[in-house]
Design a protein around this motif. Structure first.
Motif, PDB file in Angstrom:
ATOM      1  N   PRO A  36       0.812  -1.222   0.000  1.00  0.00           N
ATOM      2  CA  PRO A  36       0.000   0.000   0.000  1.00  0.00           C
ATOM      3  C   PRO A  36       0.848   1.275   0.000  1.00  0.00           C
ATOM      4  O   PRO A  36       0.340   2.354  -0.247  1.00  0.00           O
ATOM      5  CB  PRO A  36      -0.814  -0.091   1.289  1.00  0.00           C
ATOM      6  N   VAL A  37       2.129   1.155   0.249  1.00  0.00           N
ATOM      7  CA  VAL A  37       3.027   2.305   0.320  1.00  0.00           C
ATOM      8  C   VAL A  37       3.363   2.768  -1.099  1.00  0.00           C
ATOM      9  O   VAL A  37       3.808   1.974  -1.922  1.00  0.00           O
ATOM     10  CB  VAL A  37       4.309   1.927   1.086  1.00  0.00           C
ATOM     11  N   THR A  38       3.151   4.044  -1.377  1.00  0.00           N
ATOM     12  CA  THR A  38       3.395   4.547  -2.728  1.00  0.00           C
ATOM     13  C   THR A  38       4.865   4.881  -2.960  1.00  0.00           C
ATOM     14  O   THR A  38       5.371   4.672  -4.051  1.00  0.00           O
ATOM     15  CB  THR A  38       2.541   5.794  -3.001  1.00  0.00           C
ATOM     16  N   ASP A  39       5.547   5.420  -1.981  1.00  0.00           N
ATOM     17  CA  ASP A  39       6.960   5.763  -2.108  1.00  0.00           C
ATOM     18  C   ASP A  39       7.693   5.215  -0.893  1.00  0.00           C
ATOM     19  O   ASP A  39       7.534   5.724   0.223  1.00  0.00           O
ATOM     20  CB  ASP A  39       7.136   7.278  -2.206  1.00  0.00           C
ATOM     21  N   ALA A  92      -2.629   3.413   9.979  1.00  0.00           N
ATOM     22  CA  ALA A  92      -3.199   4.252   8.929  1.00  0.00           C
ATOM     23  C   ALA A  92      -2.146   4.646   7.906  1.00  0.00           C
ATOM     24  O   ALA A  92      -2.416   4.664   6.701  1.00  0.00           O
ATOM     25  CB  ALA A  92      -3.830   5.498   9.543  1.00  0.00           C
ATOM     26  N   MET A  93      -0.949   4.949   8.338  1.00  0.00           N
ATOM     27  CA  MET A  93       0.097   5.352   7.405  1.00  0.00           C
ATOM     28  C   MET A  93       0.556   4.188   6.544  1.00  0.00           C
ATOM     29  O   MET A  93       0.987   4.379   5.412  1.00  0.00           O
ATOM     30  CB  MET A  93       1.286   5.971   8.134  1.00  0.00           C
ATOM     31  N   PHE A  94       0.475   2.973   7.049  1.00  0.00           N
ATOM     32  CA  PHE A  94       0.839   1.829   6.218  1.00  0.00           C
ATOM     33  C   PHE A  94      -0.275   1.497   5.232  1.00  0.00           C
ATOM     34  O   PHE A  94      -0.020   1.188   4.080  1.00  0.00           O
ATOM     35  CB  PHE A  94       1.174   0.599   7.062  1.00  0.00           C
ATOM     36  N   ALA A  99      -3.626   9.287   2.296  1.00  0.00           N
ATOM     37  CA  ALA A  99      -4.928   9.775   2.741  1.00  0.00           C
ATOM     38  C   ALA A  99      -4.755  10.885   3.782  1.00  0.00           C
ATOM     39  O   ALA A  99      -3.921  10.788   4.680  1.00  0.00           O
ATOM     40  CB  ALA A  99      -5.745   8.636   3.337  1.00  0.00           C
ATOM     41  N   LEU A 100      -5.549  11.923   3.651  1.00  0.00           N
ATOM     42  CA  LEU A 100      -5.489  13.046   4.581  1.00  0.00           C
ATOM     43  C   LEU A 100      -5.831  12.598   5.996  1.00  0.00           C
ATOM     44  O   LEU A 100      -5.205  13.046   6.968  1.00  0.00           O
ATOM     45  CB  LEU A 100      -6.443  14.157   4.129  1.00  0.00           C
ATOM     46  N   ALA A 101      -6.805  11.708   6.143  1.00  0.00           N
ATOM     47  CA  ALA A 101      -7.191  11.226   7.471  1.00  0.00           C
ATOM     48  C   ALA A 101      -6.024  10.516   8.157  1.00  0.00           C
ATOM     49  O   ALA A 101      -5.814  10.687   9.362  1.00  0.00           O
ATOM     50  CB  ALA A 101      -8.385  10.289   7.357  1.00  0.00           C
ATOM     51  N   ALA A 102      -5.257   9.733   7.409  1.00  0.00           N
ATOM     52  CA  ALA A 102      -4.097   9.050   7.986  1.00  0.00           C
ATOM     53  C   ALA A 102      -3.042  10.049   8.435  1.00  0.00           C
ATOM     54  O   ALA A 102      -2.432   9.894   9.499  1.00  0.00           O
ATOM     55  CB  ALA A 102      -3.499   8.078   6.966  1.00  0.00           C
TER      56      ALA A 102
END
Length: 134
Positions: A36-39, A92-94, A99-102
Protein backbone atom coordinates in the motif's frame (compact mmCIF):
# COMPACT_ATOMS: atom_id res chain seq x y z
CA UNK A 1 -2.32 -5.13 33.32
CA UNK A 2 1.34 -4.51 34.06
CA UNK A 3 2.09 -2.95 30.65
CA UNK A 4 -0.12 0.00 31.55
CA UNK A 5 1.65 0.81 34.82
CA UNK A 6 4.50 2.72 33.20
CA UNK A 7 5.01 4.42 29.87
CA UNK A 8 8.39 2.74 29.43
CA UNK A 9 6.76 -0.68 29.65
CA UNK A 10 4.49 0.10 26.74
CA UNK A 11 6.24 2.57 24.47
CA UNK A 12 9.86 1.34 24.57
CA UNK A 13 9.03 -2.24 23.48
CA UNK A 14 6.54 -0.88 20.93
CA UNK A 15 9.19 1.45 19.47
CA UNK A 16 11.71 -1.38 19.28
CA UNK A 17 9.20 -3.75 17.72
CA UNK A 18 8.05 -1.09 15.29
CA UNK A 19 11.62 -0.37 14.18
CA UNK A 20 12.32 -4.08 13.82
CA UNK A 21 9.19 -4.70 11.75
CA UNK A 22 9.21 -1.53 9.67
CA UNK A 23 12.71 -2.06 8.26
CA UNK A 24 11.83 -5.39 6.59
CA UNK A 25 8.55 -3.87 5.37
CA UNK A 26 10.50 -0.97 3.89
CA UNK A 27 12.96 -3.35 2.23
CA UNK A 28 10.09 -5.30 0.69
CA UNK A 29 8.47 -2.10 -0.59
CA UNK A 30 11.83 -0.81 -1.80
CA UNK A 31 12.42 -4.04 -3.72
CA UNK A 32 9.30 -3.32 -5.73
CA UNK A 33 6.77 -5.65 -4.13
CA UNK A 34 3.14 -4.64 -4.25
CA UNK A 35 2.40 -2.77 -1.01
CA UNK A 36 0.00 0.00 0.00
CA UNK A 37 3.03 2.30 0.32
CA UNK A 38 3.39 4.55 -2.73
CA UNK A 39 6.96 5.76 -2.11
CA UNK A 40 9.16 3.51 0.02
CA UNK A 41 11.74 6.20 0.79
CA UNK A 42 9.19 8.75 1.97
CA UNK A 43 7.33 6.14 3.99
CA UNK A 44 10.54 5.05 5.73
CA UNK A 45 11.56 8.63 6.51
CA UNK A 46 8.09 9.47 7.74
CA UNK A 47 7.75 6.43 9.96
CA UNK A 48 11.15 6.85 11.59
CA UNK A 49 10.44 10.53 12.36
CA UNK A 50 6.70 10.32 13.12
CA UNK A 51 6.45 6.68 14.26
CA UNK A 52 9.56 5.41 16.00
CA UNK A 53 10.85 8.67 17.47
CA UNK A 54 7.55 9.80 19.08
CA UNK A 55 7.08 6.38 20.69
CA UNK A 56 10.54 6.51 22.23
CA UNK A 57 9.98 10.14 23.26
CA UNK A 58 6.64 9.35 24.90
CA UNK A 59 8.14 6.41 26.74
CA UNK A 60 10.91 8.63 28.10
CA UNK A 61 8.81 11.69 28.94
CA UNK A 62 5.97 9.90 30.65
CA UNK A 63 8.44 7.87 32.69
CA UNK A 64 10.67 10.82 33.64
CA UNK A 65 8.04 13.46 34.37
CA UNK A 66 6.62 11.64 37.44
CA UNK A 67 10.17 11.25 38.75
CA UNK A 68 10.93 14.93 38.16
CA UNK A 69 7.71 16.31 39.58
CA UNK A 70 6.76 13.80 42.24
CA UNK A 71 3.33 13.42 40.66
CA UNK A 72 1.77 10.06 39.88
CA UNK A 73 2.29 8.59 36.43
CA UNK A 74 -0.38 8.79 33.75
CA UNK A 75 -3.41 6.68 34.52
CA UNK A 76 -3.56 3.34 32.73
CA UNK A 77 -6.51 4.51 30.63
CA UNK A 78 -4.75 7.72 29.55
CA UNK A 79 -1.63 5.73 28.71
CA UNK A 80 -3.69 3.21 26.74
CA UNK A 81 -5.50 5.98 24.86
CA UNK A 82 -2.18 7.59 23.93
CA UNK A 83 -0.78 4.26 22.80
CA UNK A 84 -3.87 3.46 20.72
CA UNK A 85 -3.56 6.88 19.04
CA UNK A 86 0.08 6.13 18.18
CA UNK A 87 -0.74 2.62 16.95
CA UNK A 88 -3.69 3.83 14.86
CA UNK A 89 -1.41 6.35 13.19
CA UNK A 90 1.08 3.63 12.30
CA UNK A 91 -1.62 1.38 10.85
CA UNK A 92 -3.20 4.25 8.93
CA UNK A 93 0.10 5.35 7.40
CA UNK A 94 0.84 1.83 6.22
CA UNK A 95 -2.64 1.21 4.86
CA UNK A 96 -3.16 4.55 3.13
CA UNK A 97 -0.21 6.89 3.53
CA UNK A 98 -1.57 9.38 1.00
CA UNK A 99 -4.93 9.77 2.74
CA UNK A 100 -5.49 13.05 4.58
CA UNK A 101 -7.19 11.23 7.47
CA UNK A 102 -4.10 9.05 7.99
CA UNK A 103 -1.85 12.09 8.01
CA UNK A 104 -4.06 13.96 10.48
CA UNK A 105 -4.25 10.90 12.73
CA UNK A 106 -0.48 10.56 12.68
CA UNK A 107 0.17 14.25 13.23
CA UNK A 108 -2.21 14.38 16.20
CA UNK A 109 -0.04 12.16 18.40
CA UNK A 110 2.67 14.71 19.20
CA UNK A 111 0.30 17.58 20.14
CA UNK A 112 -1.72 15.24 22.36
CA UNK A 113 1.45 13.90 23.99
CA UNK A 114 2.79 17.44 24.45
CA UNK A 115 -0.48 18.56 26.04
CA UNK A 116 -0.40 15.65 28.46
CA UNK A 117 3.28 16.26 29.24
CA UNK A 118 2.69 19.95 29.92
CA UNK A 119 -0.28 19.14 32.10
CA UNK A 120 1.73 16.60 34.05
CA UNK A 121 4.81 18.77 34.43
CA UNK A 122 3.29 22.16 35.20
CA UNK A 123 4.68 23.64 38.43
CA UNK A 124 1.13 24.47 39.62
CA UNK A 125 0.22 20.79 39.45
CA UNK A 126 3.11 19.54 41.58
CA UNK A 127 2.97 19.14 45.29
CA UNK A 128 4.85 21.47 47.60
CA UNK A 129 7.63 19.00 48.38
CA UNK A 130 8.70 18.29 44.81
CA UNK A 131 11.58 20.17 43.27
CA UNK A 132 11.03 21.92 39.97
CA UNK A 133 12.95 21.97 37.70
CA UNK A 134 14.72 18.67 38.24
Amino acid sequence: MILLTGAYRLFFPAAALFAGVSIPLWLIAHAGAETPVTDAYLWHQHEMLWGYLPAALAGFLFTAIPNWTGRPALSPMALLALFVLWLAGRAAMFAASDALAAQILTASFLPVAATLALRESSPQATNATSSWPP
